[in-house]
Scaffold this active site. Structure first.
Site, PDB file in Angstrom:
ATOM      1  N   SER A 252      36.941  -7.953 -12.606  1.00 54.73           N
ATOM      2  CA  SER A 252      35.714  -7.644 -13.327  1.00 54.73           C
ATOM      3  C   SER A 252      34.845  -8.893 -13.379  1.00 54.73           C
ATOM      4  O   SER A 252      35.356 -10.018 -13.408  1.00 54.73           O
ATOM      5  CB  SER A 252      36.054  -7.165 -14.742  1.00 54.73           C
ATOM      6  OG  SER A 252      34.895  -6.942 -15.508  1.00 54.73           O
TER       7      SER A 252
ATOM      8  N   SER B 248      34.358  -6.150 -21.048  1.00 55.85           N
ATOM      9  CA  SER B 248      33.461  -5.219 -20.365  1.00 55.85           C
ATOM     10  C   SER B 248      32.538  -4.597 -21.396  1.00 55.85           C
ATOM     11  O   SER B 248      32.831  -4.591 -22.599  1.00 55.85           O
ATOM     12  CB  SER B 248      34.256  -4.117 -19.643  1.00 55.85           C
ATOM     13  OG  SER B 248      35.037  -4.659 -18.600  1.00 55.85           O
TER      14      SER B 248
ATOM     15  N   GLN C 169      34.704 -16.642 -20.662  1.00 50.31           N
ATOM     16  CA  GLN C 169      36.006 -16.092 -20.281  1.00 50.31           C
ATOM     17  C   GLN C 169      36.517 -16.933 -19.112  1.00 50.31           C
ATOM     18  O   GLN C 169      36.207 -16.673 -17.963  1.00 50.31           O
ATOM     19  CB  GLN C 169      35.867 -14.629 -19.875  1.00 50.31           C
ATOM     20  CG  GLN C 169      35.315 -13.740 -20.989  1.00 50.31           C
ATOM     21  CD  GLN C 169      34.593 -12.528 -20.438  1.00 50.31           C
ATOM     22  OE1 GLN C 169      35.230 -11.602 -19.943  1.00 50.31           O
ATOM     23  NE2 GLN C 169      33.275 -12.530 -20.530  1.00 50.31           N
TER      24      GLN C 169
ATOM     25  N   LYS D 283      35.875  -3.494 -24.786  1.00 46.81           N
ATOM     26  CA  LYS D 283      34.689  -2.743 -24.342  1.00 46.81           C
ATOM     27  C   LYS D 283      33.698  -2.797 -25.484  1.00 46.81           C
ATOM     28  O   LYS D 283      34.021  -2.441 -26.623  1.00 46.81           O
ATOM     29  CB  LYS D 283      35.067  -1.291 -24.022  1.00 46.81           C
ATOM     30  CG  LYS D 283      33.974  -0.527 -23.298  1.00 46.81           C
ATOM     31  CD  LYS D 283      33.928  -0.899 -21.825  1.00 46.81           C
ATOM     32  CE  LYS D 283      32.943  -0.042 -21.053  1.00 46.81           C
ATOM     33  NZ  LYS D 283      32.975  -0.311 -19.616  1.00 46.81           N
TER      34      LYS D 283
END
Length: 364
Positions: free
Chosen positions: A342, A225, A348, A158
């Site tokens: 997500s 995220s 990624q 995060k």
């Protein structure tokens, strides 16, 4: 000390009763909880306050049933991803470190946590953020007791994104930012993914022009995220270590595109379950705890040679299109709509696809 894992359902945005039930029945103690990774039902955007509401509910439950101070509970990484488009069920996966001892010769799940150096607004989208994230990932590997990057199967982060206040702060110090506020969620995620890839040796010596541009560079274990909650990269790293103890093992693979169900089953195999050549959800029994995946609309607007329109849709963000689509594929694969999906998957996994991670219960 072994890792215990539990998936709990969120009955509302502020519901932490599933966590409380695990504590009450003795699956683990409140003070043993070391991380939570979950999906909330908001819009998944910059102003998605469901993440903050869920965060508060879970921290209050840890305070209610544990002995840690408020400051200590505040340090527990709770990573919330907003947006349960399509069939995705709001849920959380809870990780606890218990006193169970391990057996040499059996490779089992371990978890390490770390925080990167402070990430400034002007770092987002630039190599300085890549370097700071890489520092944090190496610290998390050390905390998990992992020495070989090949034993790392999941890095959940995060990170901060830009707000108007953050941009003004940078400008007041004579600095510039790399992107606009509403682009910064994807850019922060992508820069972090590249930092993970550098830390684990998947990418070497990226150039400034590679950041969020050269999508051939990626990590196969990153799930990133971002939000307004913090100013550093909060890192939860998972892998397998011999003799770690417990019943759980983790594995990973990649989805080559949004329809690649085989990639999900490959991750489950990598975690330690034997599956037939053409598996179905009924072959899994109750052994799959959860799957975690990132996805991205292919910027070429193609899927297996067919034209896609999600990037042209002015009414519904492509985030919601692809999240719902991949969520449906994942729910079908494992037979459970409570899956972690997500978006914003730059760096990624491959373009148009993304990493997929599976945690399985080996039942031993």
């Amino acid at each position: 000390m072994a890792i215990q894992v539990a998936k709990v359902i969120l009955k509302s945005v502020t519901d932490a009763s599933g966590l409380e039930e695990c504590i009450r029945k003795g699956q683990f103690k409140a003070d043993e909880v070391i991380a939570v990774i979950g999906k909330t039902e908001g819009n998944g955007g910059v102003n998605d306050f469901t993440r903050i509401l869920a965060d508060r509910a879970f921290r209050e439950m840890l305070l209610k049933h544990g002995t840690r101070s408020q400051d200590e509970v505040a340090e527990v990484p709770l990573v919330w991803s907003g947006g349960c488009d399509g069939v995705i069920t709001p849920h959380a996966t809870v990780f606890a470190r218990t006193e169970t001892k391990g057996t040499p010769g059996k490779s089992r799940l371990v978890v390490g946590q770390a925080m990167s150096p402070q990430i400034l607004p002007e770092d987002i989208g630039r190599l300085s953020m890549v370097e700071k994230v890489a520092i944090g990932v190496k610290k998390a590997m050390e905390a998990a007791g992992i020495t070989d990057p090949k034993d790392v199967h999941y890095v959940q982060t995060k990170t901060p994104l830009l707000t108007v206040d953050a941009v003004q702060d940078a400008e007041s110090r004579g600095k510039t930012v790399a992107c606009e506020v509403h682009e910064s969620m994807g850019v922060s995620n992508g820069t972090t993914g590249l930092g993970i890839a550098v830390a684990l040796g998947e990418v070497k010596n990226p150039k400034p022009e590679d950041v969020c541009k050269n999508l051939d560079l990626y990590s196969s274990v990153a799930s990133c995220s971002s939000g307004v909650e913090l100013d550093r990269a909060q890192i939860v790293l998972m892998g397998n270590v011999d003799g770690a103890g417990g019943r759980y093992r983790i594995g990973h693979s990649i989805m080559k595109d949004a329809l690649d169900m085989d990639g999900i089953y490959d991750a489950i195999r990598d975690a330690g379950l034997d599956l037939p050549d053409r598996p179905r959800s009924s072959d899994l029994g109750d052994r799959v705890v959860n799957c975690f995946m990132k996805c991205e609309a292919d910027r070429r607007a193609l899927l297996r040679g067919r034209r896609q329109i999600m990037l042209d849709d002015s009414d519904v963000s492509w985030h919601r299109h692809v999240k719902a689509a991949v969520g449906g594929i994942a729910a079908t694969a494992i037979g459970d709509p409570a899956v972690f999906v997500s978006v914003d998957a730059m760096h990624q996994g491959p373009q148009g696809g993304g990493p997929v991670i599976a945690i399985v219960d080996l039942g031993e």
